[in-house]
Write an enzyme that holds these catalytic residues in place. Structure first.
Site, PDB file in Angstrom:
ATOM      1  N   ARG A 129       0.817  -1.233   0.000  1.00 10.84           N
ATOM      2  CA  ARG A 129       0.000   0.000   0.000  1.00 10.84           C
ATOM      3  C   ARG A 129       0.843   1.272   0.000  1.00 10.84           C
ATOM      4  NH1 ARG A 129      -3.537  -2.556   3.841  1.00 10.84           N
ATOM      5  NH2 ARG A 129      -5.211  -3.576   2.705  1.00 10.84           N
ATOM      6  N   LYS A 151       4.480  11.645 -10.877  1.00 10.85           N
ATOM      7  CA  LYS A 151       3.604  10.890 -11.785  1.00 10.85           C
ATOM      8  C   LYS A 151       4.271   9.548 -12.062  1.00 10.85           C
ATOM      9  CE  LYS A 151       1.095  14.280 -14.549  1.00 10.85           C
ATOM     10  NZ  LYS A 151       0.927  14.821 -15.913  1.00 10.85           N
ATOM     11  N   GLU A 193      12.169  17.361 -24.847  1.00 15.88           N
ATOM     12  CA  GLU A 193      11.277  17.601 -23.690  1.00 15.88           C
ATOM     13  C   GLU A 193      11.727  18.840 -22.915  1.00 15.88           C
ATOM     14  OE1 GLU A 193       7.997  16.515 -22.213  1.00 15.88           O
ATOM     15  OE2 GLU A 193       8.806  14.483 -22.212  1.00 15.88           O
ATOM     16  N   LYS A 235       9.489  22.998 -13.081  1.00 15.66           N
ATOM     17  CA  LYS A 235       8.572  21.889 -12.806  1.00 15.66           C
ATOM     18  C   LYS A 235       8.178  21.864 -11.325  1.00 15.66           C
ATOM     19  CE  LYS A 235       7.206  17.235 -13.582  1.00 15.66           C
ATOM     20  NZ  LYS A 235       7.269  16.035 -14.374  1.00 15.66           N
ATOM     21  N   GLU A 245      -2.583  17.857 -11.137  1.00 12.74           N
ATOM     22  CA  GLU A 245      -2.969  18.321 -12.473  1.00 12.74           C
ATOM     23  C   GLU A 245      -4.463  18.615 -12.610  1.00 12.74           C
ATOM     24  OE1 GLU A 245      -0.701  16.677 -15.837  1.00 12.74           O
ATOM     25  OE2 GLU A 245      -2.580  16.738 -16.936  1.00 12.74           O
ATOM     26  N   ARG A 249      -0.618  22.545 -13.906  1.00 15.79           N
ATOM     27  CA  ARG A 249       0.388  21.504 -14.196  1.00 15.79           C
ATOM     28  C   ARG A 249       0.245  20.981 -15.629  1.00 15.79           C
ATOM     29  NH1 ARG A 249       2.617  16.346 -10.626  1.00 15.79           N
ATOM     30  NH2 ARG A 249       3.869  15.495 -12.324  1.00 15.79           N
ATOM     31  N   ASN A 253       2.245  19.513 -20.390  1.00 21.21           N
ATOM     32  CA  ASN A 253       1.884  18.608 -21.491  1.00 21.21           C
ATOM     33  C   ASN A 253       1.978  19.308 -22.845  1.00 21.21           C
ATOM     34  OD1 ASN A 253       1.312  16.669 -19.568  1.00 21.21           O
ATOM     35  ND2 ASN A 253      -0.806  17.329 -19.360  1.00 21.21           N
ATOM     36  N   HIS A 256       2.154  17.385 -26.068  1.00 25.75           N
ATOM     37  CA  HIS A 256       1.977  15.963 -25.749  1.00 25.75           C
ATOM     38  C   HIS A 256       0.701  15.355 -26.336  1.00 25.75           C
ATOM     39  CE1 HIS A 256       5.332  16.670 -23.116  1.00 25.75           C
ATOM     40  NE2 HIS A 256       5.313  15.448 -22.636  1.00 25.75           N
ATOM     41  N   HIS A 260       1.593  11.914 -28.068  1.00 24.49           N
ATOM     42  CA  HIS A 260       1.102  10.592 -27.660  1.00 24.49           C
ATOM     43  C   HIS A 260       0.415   9.872 -28.827  1.00 24.49           C
ATOM     44  CE1 HIS A 260       1.219  11.411 -23.026  1.00 24.49           C
ATOM     45  NE2 HIS A 260       2.401  11.327 -23.576  1.00 24.49           N
ATOM     46  N   HIS A 274      10.165   9.212 -27.097  1.00 23.38           N
ATOM     47  CA  HIS A 274       9.176  10.118 -26.500  1.00 23.38           C
ATOM     48  C   HIS A 274       9.524  11.598 -26.739  1.00 23.38           C
ATOM     49  CE1 HIS A 274       6.128  11.620 -23.790  1.00 23.38           C
ATOM     50  NE2 HIS A 274       7.053  12.250 -23.092  1.00 23.38           N
TER      51      HIS A 274
END
Ligand code: NAD
Ligand code: GLY
Length: 376
Positions: A129, A151, A193, A235, A245, A249, A253, A256, A260, A274
């Protein structure tokens, strides 16, 4: 690249109340990792997760440093590549951690790029957990982005990063020496990036990159450290104001939504990395901004010129197969997380350094931009 003394290490703090943590950036951090990690441990035991490419160069120095600080450090070495970010590998990793009799106070160390960081973070979020983990990013992309902000994710056949959790690391050690062993194409992908920090909120940083990007890519330690620190500062601020987000935030992206879709079309393979996809998507985000009148003309061209000058793969037409179609790419976008009320969310710009979030772009404009990108 010359190795600088540890005194040149610079630090950035991610302010998240009792989950705040430091990012240290500089040369020689793996060799001294034990000094940074020992004070954070409740038991002198860690498990390092890495991949075989990284292990070749950086596992032994990390283990030596931890052992010199009295910390035990078993290693789990995974296959390199985006395909490792899968349910199957997550299952295997969690089982390996449990078989190693991991305890709540054992700390996991992710030694690697975004793939190892995302997968290990996800395993740390769900095993027992939730247990603590530390990021030691070894790619430029991971140092400027994926190791910071909590993330974690795996990919599924439906799309990228659609299963994951927010789980902040306890510490990030960005050792800039690791970039010396990184293949050049991977370094350049990370640069794709990195540039977004200039594009979304810092025109002066973009201009600095236009003048100094070649130094970053040549491995000039001062330039690399400056670029990583600036990125982490940007960041850290966005994560502190909007950890999960719900708003700002999402600026991270930039490019992105497009990226993606291209990665999905290439099956997340090495045909397109990427950061390369993000470079292509960033140009298209600026082109969309120009087309919809939110940004003056010439900005997409300025970015294209910068990517050309630095040798970053940024042309969709050079990756796309003849059967690629704008409608299929748009379908991939509809499966992305960046959909709200069934509308696609894009990060566009009023200018370089001034990005905004919108879900109000007609699909016909996106189809035109994709068509132009496929044509080259
Ligand atoms: P990666 O982790 O696949 O690493 C790239 C390649 O370089 C791999 O083959 C790896 O084995 C090798 N490598 C890594 N470090 C090395 C080193 N120092 N020396 C030699 N070889 C080395 O790729 P990446 O670009 O770091 O990460 C991409 C992933 O990051 C994607 O899955 C993306 O979705 C994710 N990502 C996550 C976030 C986030 O916020 N969590 C942000 C951006 C990207
Ligand atoms: N890489 C985007 C984010 O961390 O939010």
């Amino acid at each position: 690249m010359t190795t600088m003394p540890p005194s040149s290490v610079q630090s950035v703090r991610v302010e998240l109340a009792n989950r705040s943590y430091s990012i240290h950036v500089g040369s020689g951090l793996i060799k001294t990792a034990g000094d940074y990690i020992a004070p954070l441990l409740k038991q002198p035991r860690t498990i390092i997760v890495t991949d075989s490419n990284i292990a070749k160069h950086w596992l032994a120095p990390l283990q030596a440093s931890l052992e010199a600080s009295g910390i035990s450090c078993q290693a789990i070495v995974l296959e390199p590549g985006e395909k490792t970010k899968s349910f199957a590998h997550l299952n295997e990793l969690v089982c390996d951690l449990l078989s190693a009799r991991i305890e709540r106070d054992t700390v996991i160390i992710a030694l690697g790029g975004g793939v190892i960081g995302d997968l290990t973070g996800m395993a740390a979020a769900i095993t027992l957990r939730g247990i603590d983990f530390i990021q030691i990013p070894t790619t430029l992309l991971a140092q400027v982005d994926s190791s910071v902000g909590g993330k974690t994710a795996i990919n599924t056949p439906q799309g990228k990063n659609l299963v994951g959790a927010f789980h902040q690391p306890k510490l990030v050690l960005a050792d800039t020496d690791t970039l010396q062993t990184l293949p050049e194409r991977e370094l350049k992908s990370g640069y794709g990036e990195l540039v977004k920090y200039g594009l979304i909120g810092d025109a002066a940083f973009f201009e600095w990159l236009e003048n100094n990007g070649h130094r970053v890519l040549a491995g000039d330690q001062d330039a690399v450290q400056h670029a990583v620190v600036k990125s982490c500062q940007a960041k850290a601020h966005l994560v502190a104001v909007d950890e999960q987000e719900n708003g700002l935030r999402a600026l991270l992206n930039f490019g992105h939504t497009f990226a993606h879709a291209f990665e999905a079309e290439t099956g997340y393979s090495s045909k397109l990395l990427h950061g390369e996809a993000v470079a292509m998507g960033s140009i298209m985000a600026l082109a969309t901004s120009e087309r919809t009148g939110s940004c003056p003309p010439g900005r997409a061209e300025r970015l294209r010129k910068h990517f050309s000058a630095t040798g970053i793969n940024h042309k969709l037409s050079e990756v796309a197969q003849s059967d690629w179609h704008p409608d299929t790419l748009l379908d991939h976008m509809r499966l992305d997380k960046k959909v709200s009320d069934a509308k696609l969310v894009f990060i566009l710009a009023h200018d370089i350094g001034d990005a905004f979030i919108t879900n109000d772009i007609p699909e016909s404009v996106i189809l035109d931009i994709l068509e132009a990108g496929l044509a080259g």
